[in-house]
Design a protein around this motif. Structure first.
Motif, PDB file in Angstrom:
ATOM      1  N   LYS A  91      15.944   5.788  59.045  1.00 32.65           N
ATOM      2  CA  LYS A  91      17.455   5.178  59.147  1.00 32.65           C
ATOM      3  C   LYS A  91      17.466   3.984  58.349  1.00 32.65           C
ATOM      4  O   LYS A  91      16.584   3.417  58.054  1.00 32.65           O
ATOM      5  N   ILE A  92      18.663   4.025  57.838  1.00 31.39           N
ATOM      6  CA  ILE A  92      19.257   2.794  56.713  1.00 31.39           C
ATOM      7  C   ILE A  92      19.763   1.428  57.641  1.00 31.39           C
ATOM      8  O   ILE A  92      20.814   1.923  58.532  1.00 31.39           O
ATOM      9  N   LEU A  93      19.167   0.495  57.522  1.00 32.21           N
ATOM     10  CA  LEU A  93      19.709  -0.778  57.935  1.00 32.21           C
ATOM     11  C   LEU A  93      20.654  -1.439  57.153  1.00 32.21           C
ATOM     12  O   LEU A  93      20.323  -1.729  55.890  1.00 32.21           O
ATOM     13  N   ILE A  94      21.860  -1.528  57.617  1.00 31.13           N
ATOM     14  CA  ILE A  94      22.851  -2.489  56.496  1.00 31.13           C
ATOM     15  C   ILE A  94      24.131  -2.895  57.504  1.00 31.13           C
ATOM     16  O   ILE A  94      24.147  -2.565  58.582  1.00 31.13           O
ATOM     17  N   ALA A  95      24.623  -4.091  56.897  1.00 32.20           N
ATOM     18  CA  ALA A  95      25.389  -4.731  57.657  1.00 32.20           C
ATOM     19  C   ALA A  95      26.755  -3.769  58.270  1.00 32.20           C
ATOM     20  O   ALA A  95      26.932  -2.991  57.590  1.00 32.20           O
ATOM     21  N   ASN A  96      27.179  -3.961  59.660  1.00 38.98           N
ATOM     22  CA  ASN A  96      28.268  -3.342  59.952  1.00 38.98           C
ATOM     23  C   ASN A  96      29.415  -3.155  59.075  1.00 38.98           C
ATOM     24  O   ASN A  96      30.076  -2.161  58.970  1.00 38.98           O
ATOM     25  N   GLU A  97      29.684  -4.349  58.286  1.00 38.92           N
ATOM     26  CA  GLU A  97      30.829  -4.171  57.185  1.00 38.92           C
ATOM     27  C   GLU A  97      30.706  -3.026  56.151  1.00 38.92           C
ATOM     28  O   GLU A  97      31.571  -2.772  55.870  1.00 38.92           O
ATOM     29  N   TRP A  98      29.302  -2.476  55.916  1.00 35.30           N
ATOM     30  CA  TRP A  98      29.007  -1.757  54.961  1.00 35.30           C
ATOM     31  C   TRP A  98      28.828  -0.282  55.358  1.00 35.30           C
ATOM     32  O   TRP A  98      28.319   0.478  54.669  1.00 35.30           O
ATOM     33  N   THR A  99      28.699  -0.168  56.859  1.00 38.50           N
ATOM     34  CA  THR A  99      28.286   1.337  57.171  1.00 38.50           C
ATOM     35  C   THR A  99      29.303   2.311  56.716  1.00 38.50           C
ATOM     36  O   THR A  99      28.796   3.575  56.556  1.00 38.50           O
ATOM     37  N   ARG A 100      30.631   2.105  56.443  1.00 40.20           N
ATOM     38  CA  ARG A 100      31.467   3.026  56.010  1.00 40.20           C
ATOM     39  C   ARG A 100      31.426   3.062  54.418  1.00 40.20           C
ATOM     40  O   ARG A 100      32.089   4.098  54.174  1.00 40.20           O
ATOM     41  N   PHE A 101      30.888   2.222  53.849  1.00 37.00           N
ATOM     42  CA  PHE A 101      30.775   2.281  52.182  1.00 37.00           C
ATOM     43  C   PHE A 101      29.625   3.207  51.975  1.00 37.00           C
ATOM     44  O   PHE A 101      29.810   3.554  51.088  1.00 37.00           O
ATOM     45  N   LEU A 102      28.427   3.147  52.826  1.00 39.89           N
ATOM     46  CA  LEU A 102      27.116   3.729  52.402  1.00 39.89           C
ATOM     47  C   LEU A 102      27.536   5.137  52.021  1.00 39.89           C
ATOM     48  O   LEU A 102      26.879   5.535  51.060  1.00 39.89           O
ATOM     49  N   PRO A 103      28.095   5.795  52.702  1.00 40.06           N
ATOM     50  CA  PRO A 103      28.265   7.504  52.469  1.00 40.06           C
ATOM     51  C   PRO A 103      28.798   7.757  51.336  1.00 40.06           C
ATOM     52  O   PRO A 103      28.793   8.891  50.703  1.00 40.06           O
ATOM     53  N   HIS A 104      29.416   6.819  50.561  1.00 36.10           N
ATOM     54  CA  HIS A 104      30.079   6.981  49.268  1.00 36.10           C
ATOM     55  C   HIS A 104      28.674   7.386  48.246  1.00 36.10           C
ATOM     56  O   HIS A 104      28.910   7.748  47.185  1.00 36.10           O
ATOM     57  N   PHE A 105      27.494   6.842  48.547  1.00 36.25           N
ATOM     58  CA  PHE A 105      26.506   7.020  47.857  1.00 36.25           C
ATOM     59  C   PHE A 105      25.597   8.325  48.333  1.00 36.25           C
ATOM     60  O   PHE A 105      24.875   8.764  47.369  1.00 36.25           O
ATOM     61  N   CYS A 106      26.024   8.941  49.272  1.00 34.28           N
ATOM     62  CA  CYS A 106      25.301  10.130  49.847  1.00 34.28           C
ATOM     63  C   CYS A 106      26.234  11.552  49.611  1.00 34.28           C
ATOM     64  O   CYS A 106      27.260  11.448  49.603  1.00 34.28           O
ATOM     65  N   SER A 107      25.666  12.379  49.862  1.00 31.89           N
ATOM     66  CA  SER A 107      26.117  13.976  50.051  1.00 31.89           C
ATOM     67  C   SER A 107      26.722  13.815  51.430  1.00 31.89           C
ATOM     68  O   SER A 107      26.422  13.104  52.368  1.00 31.89           O
ATOM     69  N   LYS A 108      27.975  14.747  51.457  1.00 28.18           N
ATOM     70  CA  LYS A 108      28.684  14.639  52.715  1.00 28.18           C
ATOM     71  C   LYS A 108      27.925  14.953  54.052  1.00 28.18           C
ATOM     72  O   LYS A 108      26.916  15.869  54.003  1.00 28.18           O
ATOM     73  N   GLY A 109      28.054  14.236  55.097  1.00 30.00           N
ATOM     74  CA  GLY A 109      27.399  14.584  56.097  1.00 30.00           C
ATOM     75  C   GLY A 109      25.587  13.872  56.300  1.00 30.00           C
ATOM     76  O   GLY A 109      25.228  13.880  57.235  1.00 30.00           O
ATOM     77  N   MET A 110      25.242  13.274  55.006  1.00 29.27           N
ATOM     78  CA  MET A 110      23.985  12.992  54.951  1.00 29.27           C
ATOM     79  C   MET A 110      23.472  11.755  55.705  1.00 29.27           C
ATOM     80  O   MET A 110      22.409  11.699  56.301  1.00 29.27           O
ATOM     81  N   THR A 111      24.615  10.801  56.108  1.00 29.01           N
ATOM     82  CA  THR A 111      24.314   9.568  56.668  1.00 29.01           C
ATOM     83  C   THR A 111      24.633   9.788  58.163  1.00 29.01           C
ATOM     84  O   THR A 111      24.399   8.845  59.013  1.00 29.01           O
ATOM     85  N   ALA A 112      24.953  10.893  58.705  1.00 33.16           N
ATOM     86  CA  ALA A 112      25.312  11.020  60.139  1.00 33.16           C
ATOM     87  C   ALA A 112      23.980  10.861  60.870  1.00 33.16           C
ATOM     88  O   ALA A 112      23.078  11.317  60.832  1.00 33.16           O
ATOM     89  N   GLY A 113      24.134   9.789  61.861  1.00 35.33           N
ATOM     90  CA  GLY A 113      23.232   9.315  62.931  1.00 35.33           C
ATOM     91  C   GLY A 113      22.121   8.757  62.167  1.00 35.33           C
ATOM     92  O   GLY A 113      21.008   8.548  62.724  1.00 35.33           O
ATOM     93  N   ARG A 114      22.135   8.416  60.907  1.00 37.24           N
ATOM     94  CA  ARG A 114      21.024   7.678  60.060  1.00 37.24           C
ATOM     95  C   ARG A 114      21.305   6.392  59.649  1.00 37.24           C
ATOM     96  O   ARG A 114      20.407   5.919  58.842  1.00 37.24           O
ATOM     97  N   VAL A 115      22.288   5.834  60.242  1.00 35.74           N
ATOM     98  CA  VAL A 115      22.676   4.454  59.572  1.00 35.74           C
ATOM     99  C   VAL A 115      22.641   3.501  61.184  1.00 35.74           C
ATOM    100  O   VAL A 115      23.389   3.750  62.014  1.00 35.74           O
ATOM    101  N   ILE A 116      22.008   2.366  60.755  1.00 30.76           N
ATOM    102  CA  ILE A 116      22.060   1.339  61.985  1.00 30.76           C
ATOM    103  C   ILE A 116      22.778   0.160  61.304  1.00 30.76           C
ATOM    104  O   ILE A 116      22.452  -0.441  60.555  1.00 30.76           O
ATOM    105  N   GLY A 117      23.999  -0.045  61.949  1.00 36.47           N
ATOM    106  CA  GLY A 117      24.734  -1.251  61.554  1.00 36.47           C
ATOM    107  C   GLY A 117      24.167  -2.690  62.166  1.00 36.47           C
ATOM    108  O   GLY A 117      23.651  -2.782  63.396  1.00 36.47           O
ATOM    109  N   ILE A 118      23.905  -3.422  61.331  1.00 40.92           N
ATOM    110  CA  ILE A 118      23.440  -4.902  61.568  1.00 40.92           C
ATOM    111  C   ILE A 118      24.407  -5.915  62.183  1.00 40.92           C
ATOM    112  O   ILE A 118      25.473  -6.110  61.242  1.00 40.92           O
ATOM    113  N   PRO A 119      24.476  -6.304  63.085  1.00 36.91           N
ATOM    114  CA  PRO A 119      25.445  -7.190  63.718  1.00 36.91           C
ATOM    115  C   PRO A 119      25.348  -8.492  63.139  1.00 36.91           C
ATOM    116  O   PRO A 119      24.471  -8.927  62.200  1.00 36.91           O
ATOM    117  N   ALA A 120      26.597  -9.293  62.949  1.00 37.75           N
ATOM    118  CA  ALA A 120      26.617 -10.684  62.195  1.00 37.75           C
ATOM    119  C   ALA A 120      25.584 -11.580  62.480  1.00 37.75           C
ATOM    120  O   ALA A 120      25.145 -12.398  61.647  1.00 37.75           O
TER     121      ALA A 120
END
Length: 263
Positions: A91-120
């Motif tokens: 799973k990828i840990l990244i700030a909550n702010e960037w969880t919806r930006f991360l899929p732009h680096f990935c194939s469609k659907g690849m990040t589903a259920g695989r990203v954990i947003g880090i709280p502030a």
């Protein structure tokens, strides 16, 4: 090349340096392994992916990768996300702010259920029975910016904080002592980088207040050499605490229209 930073038999910290191919900026990547399970820190982009995978094989099988940590959203941090999601169950840990930006680096659907947003406020991460601390480093240089503190090795993986632009094998250098730190700062234009990229003196002071309460023996940034030993760490904190940077240095001359002809 790889550099073993810490090893007590069950817990390891490894740095990977000089893996960037082509014209991209030099960047370091890191791996923390505890009881055979791993967290990969700031793995970089396509310029590092194949080389990093090959270097990691000496220490660790990707099948045991639990987490990929991204300190922020830059391409040299996590543009290779798709590759790691493809070959591991991590799973990828990244700030909550960037969880919806991360899929732009990935194939469609690849990040589903695989990203954990880090709280502030940051978070604790359990890696095979050992807690690691994801600590706030907001506006250094990104909003939603984090670092990883490993209480076993007492290493702070500091991301862009402490960046010092070197080339080749120089990224594996370890700076020790206050005088050596001051000399390295001058030689690598650290002040100029941090004045441009950090988020202002208030941010520097708040972060330093937090860091002084942590038991840090080694500051290891994502770019360049690292800073080891309590004397060196204290010299680093004394320098950074009062640093004017970012918005502190802007004047009306930085916001002009029309743009001057000589630029």
């Amino acid at each position: 090349m790889s550099q073993l930073l810490y090893d007590n038999g069950t817990h390891k910290c490894i740095a990977f340096t000089d893996l960037v191919e082509g014209e991209g900026i030099q960047a370091n990547q890191f791996l923390i392994v505890n009881n055979g399970e791993g967290m990969l820190l700031d793995p970089g982009g396509n310029l590092t992916y194949k080389n990093l995978l090959a270097e990691m094989a000496s220490y660790f099988l990707p099948a045991h990768l639990d987490y990929v940590f991204a300190s922020h959203e830059d391409p040299d941090i996590v543009a290779s996300a798709n590759g790691w999601l493809l070959i591991t169950d991590a799973k990828i840990l990244i700030a909550n702010e960037w969880t919806r930006f991360l899929p732009h680096f990935c194939s469609k659907g690849m990040t589903a259920g695989r990203v954990i947003g880090i709280p502030a406020q940051g978070m604790r991460v359990n890696l095979a029975g050992q807690e690691l601390f994801v600590v706030p480093a907001h506006y250094m240089h990104s909003v939603g910016n984090f670092q990883v503190y490993d209480p076993v090795s007492k290493i702070l993986f500091s991301g862009d904080l402490g960046a010092n632009l070197v080339s080749g094998h120089d990224a594996a250098k370890v700076i020790e002592g206050a005088e050596a730190f001051a000399a390295h700062r001058a030689a690598t234009s650290m002040d100029g980088f941090h004045r441009r990229y950090m988020g202002g003196q208030k941010v520097c002071r708040l972060w330093t207040n937090m860091a002084r309460g942590m038991d840090i023996e080694w500051i290891v940034p994502q770019h360049g050499a690292s800073f080891k030993g309590r004397e060196t760490v204290l010299a680093f904190l004394d320098w950074f605490e009062g640093l004017e940077s970012g918005p502190d240095l802007l004047t009306q001359k930085d916001f002009q229209f029309p743009i001057p002809e000589n630029l």
